[in-house]
Scaffold this motif. Structure first.
Motif, short mmCIF file in Angstrom:
data_model
loop_
_atom_site.label_atom_id
_atom_site.label_comp_id
_atom_site.label_asym_id
_atom_site.label_seq_id
_atom_site.Cartn_x
_atom_site.Cartn_y
_atom_site.Cartn_z
N GLY A 119 -41.52 16.16 18.44
CA GLY A 119 -41.43 15.21 17.32
C GLY A 119 -42.72 14.43 17.13
O GLY A 119 -43.64 14.50 17.94
N GLY A 120 -42.78 13.72 16.01
CA GLY A 120 -43.95 12.89 15.69
C GLY A 120 -45.01 13.65 14.93
O GLY A 120 -44.95 14.88 14.80
N ALA A 121 -45.99 12.91 14.45
CA ALA A 121 -47.09 13.52 13.69
C ALA A 121 -47.92 14.40 14.62
O ALA A 121 -47.77 14.33 15.85
N PRO A 156 -31.19 10.76 10.53
CA PRO A 156 -30.28 11.54 11.38
C PRO A 156 -30.87 12.91 11.74
O PRO A 156 -30.17 13.71 12.35
N ARG A 157 -32.14 13.15 11.34
CA ARG A 157 -32.71 14.49 11.53
C ARG A 157 -32.59 14.94 12.99
O ARG A 157 -32.21 16.08 13.26
N GLN A 158 -32.93 14.04 13.92
CA GLN A 158 -32.94 14.44 15.33
C GLN A 158 -31.54 14.75 15.85
O GLN A 158 -31.35 15.70 16.61
N PHE A 203 -42.33 8.42 20.76
CA PHE A 203 -43.63 9.08 21.01
C PHE A 203 -44.76 8.27 20.37
O PHE A 203 -45.87 8.24 20.89
N ASP A 204 -44.46 7.65 19.21
CA ASP A 204 -45.49 6.82 18.55
C ASP A 204 -45.91 5.68 19.47
O ASP A 204 -47.08 5.30 19.52
N ILE A 205 -44.94 5.11 20.18
CA ILE A 205 -45.23 3.98 21.08
C ILE A 205 -46.02 4.49 22.30
O ILE A 205 -47.06 3.94 22.65
N TYR A 259 -39.60 -7.60 13.34
CA TYR A 259 -40.95 -7.14 13.64
C TYR A 259 -41.23 -5.82 12.93
O TYR A 259 -42.28 -5.61 12.35
N ARG A 260 -40.24 -4.91 12.97
CA ARG A 260 -40.41 -3.60 12.33
C ARG A 260 -40.57 -3.77 10.81
O ARG A 260 -41.35 -3.10 10.17
N LEU A 261 -39.81 -4.71 10.28
CA LEU A 261 -39.89 -4.96 8.84
C LEU A 261 -41.26 -5.52 8.46
O LEU A 261 -41.85 -5.14 7.44
N TRP A 278 -41.92 -0.93 4.08
CA TRP A 278 -41.19 0.10 3.33
C TRP A 278 -39.79 0.34 3.88
O TRP A 278 -38.95 0.97 3.25
N ARG A 279 -39.52 -0.22 5.07
CA ARG A 279 -38.21 -0.04 5.68
C ARG A 279 -37.13 -0.93 5.07
O ARG A 279 -35.97 -0.85 5.45
N TRP A 280 -37.54 -1.83 4.10
CA TRP A 280 -36.58 -2.86 3.68
C TRP A 280 -35.27 -2.25 3.17
O TRP A 280 -34.19 -2.74 3.45
N1 UDP Z 1 -40.73 12.52 12.25
C1 UDP Z 1 -40.99 13.84 12.55
N2 UDP Z 1 -40.70 14.79 11.62
C2 UDP Z 1 -40.15 14.50 10.41
C3 UDP Z 1 -39.87 13.13 10.13
C4 UDP Z 1 -40.16 12.16 11.08
O1 UDP Z 1 -41.48 14.16 13.63
O2 UDP Z 1 -39.92 15.41 9.62
C5 UDP Z 1 -41.07 11.51 13.26
C6 UDP Z 1 -42.02 10.41 12.81
O3 UDP Z 1 -43.36 10.86 12.91
C7 UDP Z 1 -41.68 9.30 13.80
C8 UDP Z 1 -40.20 9.54 14.09
O4 UDP Z 1 -39.90 10.83 13.58
O5 UDP Z 1 -42.42 9.48 14.98
C9 UDP Z 1 -39.26 8.57 13.41
O6 UDP Z 1 -39.51 7.31 13.89
P1 UDP Z 1 -38.65 6.05 13.44
O7 UDP Z 1 -39.18 4.90 14.20
O8 UDP Z 1 -38.60 5.97 11.94
O9 UDP Z 1 -37.22 6.48 13.99
P2 UDP Z 1 -35.81 5.84 13.69
O10 UDP Z 1 -36.04 4.43 13.20
O11 UDP Z 1 -35.15 6.73 12.69
O12 UDP Z 1 -35.16 5.92 15.04
#
Ligand code: UDP
Length: 246
Positions: free
Chosen positions: A112-114, A169-171, A194-196, A217-219, A224-226
């Motif tokens: 996952g992640g970029a 819900p993708r994961q 993973f971003d963290i 804090y996230r907001l 854009w999360r609003w």
């Molecule tokens: N992400 C990904 N593929 C996608 C969409 C999102 O790998 O097609 C990753 C995105 O880079 C980020 C994570 O999914 O690292 C979503 O993080 P977020 O904090 O938004 O998760 P949530 O709040 O849904 O738990």
């Protein structure tokens, strides 16, 4: 031995309350009992109200932990005073450290992640816990062909712990669809962890998190999360009405 757990319901979603979640995971690992771990928060609960597939997946998961402050406040209101919040990222961190120390024969995969983020996160963990055996990483943005290759790699490697950070819900959908590939593995949806770990983003300062204000804090960081975050007041109203009418 597995720690004892109680199951509560939050707007129809089950939630497991126990004193030691890492112990439960380590025991599952030891016994080779596969599990899907869901880190439930108010936003996911509200999504599940609109998304029957997500709702079913949550209900079928082996372990559902109280990740969000809203869930914990609701459970406390239901008179379960002792419940503590268990953020998914912290559970994953404790698990990775414990595997490195106690079950170093077990293997781990990050998905996952970029581009490059999961690899950076793996690097971070490899420095922190040199005995941890991370056998592979893959970014969360790719073509359908790459996805097939990824599935084949996972099936061949048979990692015992698979962390999936694709967002909700993708994961959860992805894990439910593919967990048959490694039925004995522990699959955890870890959102943006993973971003963290890679250093791309920061977690909220502890004083905000300790006061149930991580969402604020996230907001602030990601305005854009609003729209997504409107789920929080909706959850509060719905939970209040649900409690009074059931
Ligand atoms: N992400 C990904 N593929 C996608 C969409 C999102 O790998 O097609 C990753 C995105 O880079 C980020 C994570 O999914 O690292 C979503 O993080 P977020 O904090 O938004 O998760 P949530 O709040 O849904 O738990």
């Amino acid at each position: 031995m597995f720690p004892t757990s109680k199951v509560f319901s939050v707007l129809g979603m089950p939630i497991h309350v126990m004193s030691d979640y890492p112990k439960w995971l380590l025991e599952s690992l030891k016994q080779g009992k596969g599990a899907h771990v869901v880190t439930l928060n108010a936003e996911m609960t509200m999504q599940a109200q609109q998304n029957p597939s997500l709702s079913k997946i949550i209900q079928n998961a082996e372990l559902i932990i109280p990740d969000g402050a809203g869930i914990v406040m609701y459970l406390r209101w239901l008179c379960w005073q002792k419940v503590q919040r268990c953020p998914g990222i912290e559970l994953a961190e404790t698990l990775l450290q414990a595997i490195g120390l106690q079950q170093a024969d077990k293997t781990v995969f990050f998905y996952g992640g970029a581009n490059g983020v999961a690899a950076k996160a793996a690097n971070y963990w490899q420095q922190k816990v040199p005995t941890l055996n991370i056998v592979g990483t893959h970014s969360g943005y790719h073509s359908a062909e790459e996805e097939q290759q990824l599935l084949q790699t996972i099936a061949e490697l048979q990692p015992q712990v698979i962390l999936v950070g694709l967002g909700v819900p993708r994961q959860e959908l992805w894990i439910a669809q593919n967990r048959y590939l490694c039925p004995q593995a522990i699959w955890i949806g870890v959102g943006g962890s993973f971003d963290i770990w890679s250093g791309s983003k920061n977690r909220a300062p502890a004083w905000l998190a300790n006061n149930n204000l991580e969402w604020l804090y996230r907001l602030y960081k990601e305005p854009w999360r609003w729209r997504r975050m409107l789920a929080l007041p909706h959850f509060a109203v719905k939970a209040f009405v649900y409690r009074l009418t059931t």
